[in-house]
Every structure is written in structure tokens, then in C-alpha cells.
Design a protein around this motif. Structure first.
Motif, short mmCIF file in Angstrom:
data_model
loop_
_atom_site.label_atom_id
_atom_site.label_comp_id
_atom_site.label_asym_id
_atom_site.label_seq_id
_atom_site.Cartn_x
_atom_site.Cartn_y
_atom_site.Cartn_z
N ALA A 28 0.89 -1.15 0.00
CA ALA A 28 0.00 0.00 0.00
C ALA A 28 0.93 1.20 0.00
O ALA A 28 1.72 1.39 0.93
CB ALA A 28 -0.89 -0.01 1.23
N LEU A 29 0.87 1.99 -1.07
CA LEU A 29 1.77 3.13 -1.27
C LEU A 29 0.99 4.41 -1.06
O LEU A 29 -0.05 4.62 -1.68
CB LEU A 29 2.33 3.09 -2.70
N SER A 30 1.49 5.26 -0.19
CA SER A 30 0.84 6.52 0.11
C SER A 30 1.65 7.69 -0.46
O SER A 30 2.84 7.80 -0.20
CB SER A 30 0.69 6.68 1.63
N THR A 31 0.95 8.53 -1.24
CA THR A 31 1.54 9.73 -1.80
C THR A 31 0.64 10.91 -1.41
O THR A 31 -0.37 10.72 -0.75
CB THR A 31 1.66 9.65 -3.33
N VAL A 32 1.02 12.11 -1.86
CA VAL A 32 0.26 13.31 -1.53
C VAL A 32 0.04 14.13 -2.80
O VAL A 32 0.97 14.31 -3.60
CB VAL A 32 1.01 14.16 -0.48
N THR A 33 -1.19 14.63 -2.98
CA THR A 33 -1.50 15.47 -4.13
C THR A 33 -0.94 16.88 -3.94
O THR A 33 -0.50 17.24 -2.85
CB THR A 33 -3.02 15.59 -4.34
N ALA A 34 -1.05 17.69 -4.98
CA ALA A 34 -0.60 19.08 -4.90
C ALA A 34 -1.38 19.87 -3.86
O ALA A 34 -0.87 20.82 -3.29
CB ALA A 34 -0.72 19.75 -6.27
N GLU A 89 -3.62 16.46 -0.25
CA GLU A 89 -4.55 15.38 0.06
C GLU A 89 -3.84 14.03 -0.08
O GLU A 89 -3.14 13.79 -1.06
CB GLU A 89 -5.74 15.44 -0.89
N PRO A 90 -4.02 13.14 0.89
CA PRO A 90 -3.36 11.83 0.80
C PRO A 90 -4.02 10.96 -0.25
O PRO A 90 -5.23 11.04 -0.48
CB PRO A 90 -3.58 11.25 2.20
N ARG A 91 -3.21 10.14 -0.88
CA ARG A 91 -3.69 9.14 -1.84
C ARG A 91 -2.98 7.83 -1.54
O ARG A 91 -1.79 7.81 -1.24
CB ARG A 91 -3.40 9.56 -3.28
N ILE A 92 -3.73 6.75 -1.65
CA ILE A 92 -3.14 5.43 -1.42
C ILE A 92 -3.45 4.56 -2.62
O ILE A 92 -4.54 4.65 -3.19
CB ILE A 92 -3.62 4.80 -0.09
N ALA A 150 7.18 9.51 0.65
CA ALA A 150 6.19 8.45 0.49
C ALA A 150 6.24 7.53 1.71
O ALA A 150 7.22 7.49 2.44
CB ALA A 150 6.48 7.64 -0.77
N SER A 151 5.14 6.80 1.88
CA SER A 151 5.06 5.76 2.90
C SER A 151 4.55 4.50 2.23
O SER A 151 3.72 4.57 1.32
CB SER A 151 4.09 6.15 4.02
N VAL A 152 5.05 3.35 2.68
CA VAL A 152 4.53 2.07 2.20
C VAL A 152 4.25 1.17 3.39
O VAL A 152 4.90 1.26 4.43
CB VAL A 152 5.47 1.36 1.19
N ALA A 153 3.27 0.32 3.18
CA ALA A 153 2.95 -0.71 4.17
C ALA A 153 2.79 -2.02 3.44
O ALA A 153 2.19 -2.08 2.36
CB ALA A 153 1.66 -0.37 4.92
N THR A 212 7.00 1.70 6.44
CA THR A 212 8.19 2.44 6.06
C THR A 212 7.83 3.85 5.58
O THR A 212 6.91 4.01 4.79
CB THR A 212 8.94 1.71 4.92
N HIS A 213 8.59 4.83 6.04
CA HIS A 213 8.47 6.21 5.57
C HIS A 213 9.83 6.61 5.01
O HIS A 213 10.87 6.27 5.58
CB HIS A 213 8.11 7.17 6.69
#
Length: 173
Positions: free
Chosen positions: A51-57, A60-63, A95-98, A109-110
């Protein structure tokens, strides 16, 4: 396991410092229910769904999901060059991943991503090694152009923790 002794030591240090800097709540869950770097690299073989977490401009979080490969003590993953997550990571590389396997394993992980095969620049020095691994894993069938259609990243972690309450379940012993 592809890690050198130096990479294992670095990963073990990261796991230890990350847990020591964590909240009391997280430590109460993880301490005594974790595994060593050597054990972790033995468990995280092949493709691991992330599960990869990124952030929009707009912040806002996106996974989203990604095929993850844990090599040399770090996560590697890819996506289409025109995917939203590729745009997010290009502009904001944090980014963060789980990776979770039910209640038996959680790897969190961050860090900051590094693009391994930029389209308009030199690839990293280890891209060819990773590309050979990926072609061996997925097949080398020209289904797509590895250098132009997909972008691969390495997550350089600054924090990582592992929850593994029963290591024997992970190793089959």
C-alpha cells in the motif's frame, strides 16, 4: 536474500532507531513482537503487495497498490509513467509504504523515493541489476518498454518498523 553484511547492519540500525523514536503506544505494540533485519530479508522475498501513500498538490493523501520488491534492505516498486502516483512522486518524493500479511506481519516504512530509470536522464548505477532481476521475475517478453513505459523507484527510508508477533509463522518452522 541479496543484502550485504553492511546493508543488513544499516537496516538493523534503522529498525532499532525507528522503534526507539516511536510513540509509547507503538512501542507497546511492537516491542517483543518484531524480527531482526536478517529475518526480515528472509521473509520479504519475491513480490510483496504494497500500500503506497503519496500526496496530491493540494496536500490530500492518496493510497494505491504497487508490486514491491525488498532488495538490498529497501523497497523498490514501479508504476506507469503516466500514473497519478508517478506525478505525485515526481513533485513530492516523500512516500510511505505498508506491507501486511494478515495479523502475522506488518512492515511500515516512511522515506523519500529515488527514481531509478528517469526517461530524460541517466539511470542510477544499479538500474541494470534491478532491471535484470525484474525481467527474471516478471519475464522478458517485450510486453512493454521497461525504459519508457514504466518508472521504478527505490524508497530510501528514514523510518521503518516491523510487527511480527510469531516469527515461526513467517518462516514455516
Amino acid at each position: 536474500m541479496r543484502e550485504t553484511p553492511e546493508e543488513l547492519n544499516k537496516l538493523q540500525s534503522l529498525l532499532g532507531t525507528s522503534l526507539s523514536r516511536s510513540t509509547a503506544h507503538l512501542r507497546s505494540i511492537v516491542e517483543g513482537r518484531t524480527i531482526t533485519a536478517a529475518q526480515l530479508t528472509g521473509v520479504l522475498t519475491g513480490m510483496c503487495t504494497l500500500a503506497l501513500s503519496t500526496v496530491t498538490a493540494k496536500g490530500e493523501p492518496r493510497i494505491s497498490g504497487a508490486d514491491g520488491h525488498f532488495l538490498h534492505g529497501r523497497w523498490h516498486f514501479g508504476t506507469a509513467r503516466n500514473a497519478a502516483k508517478a506525478r505525485h512522486l515526481s513533485a513530492r518524493p516523500a512516500a510511505s509504504v505498508a506491507h501486511m500479511r494478515g495479523e502475522d506481519l506488518g512492515v511500515f516504512t516512511h522515506g523519500t523515493v529515488e527514481e531509478l530509470n528517469p526517461e530524460d536522464a541517466e539511470t542510477t548505477s544499479d538500474w541494470q541489476e534491478l532491471l535484470a532481476y525484474l525481467k527474471d521475475f516478471y519475464g522478458d517478453d517485450d510486453a512493454f518498454d521497461w525504459n519508457h513505459e514504466v518508472v521504478y523507484y527505490r524508497l530510501n527510508p528514514h523510518w521503518m518498523t516491523v510487527y511480527a508477533p510469531d516469527p515461526d509463522k513467517l518462516t514455516g518452522t
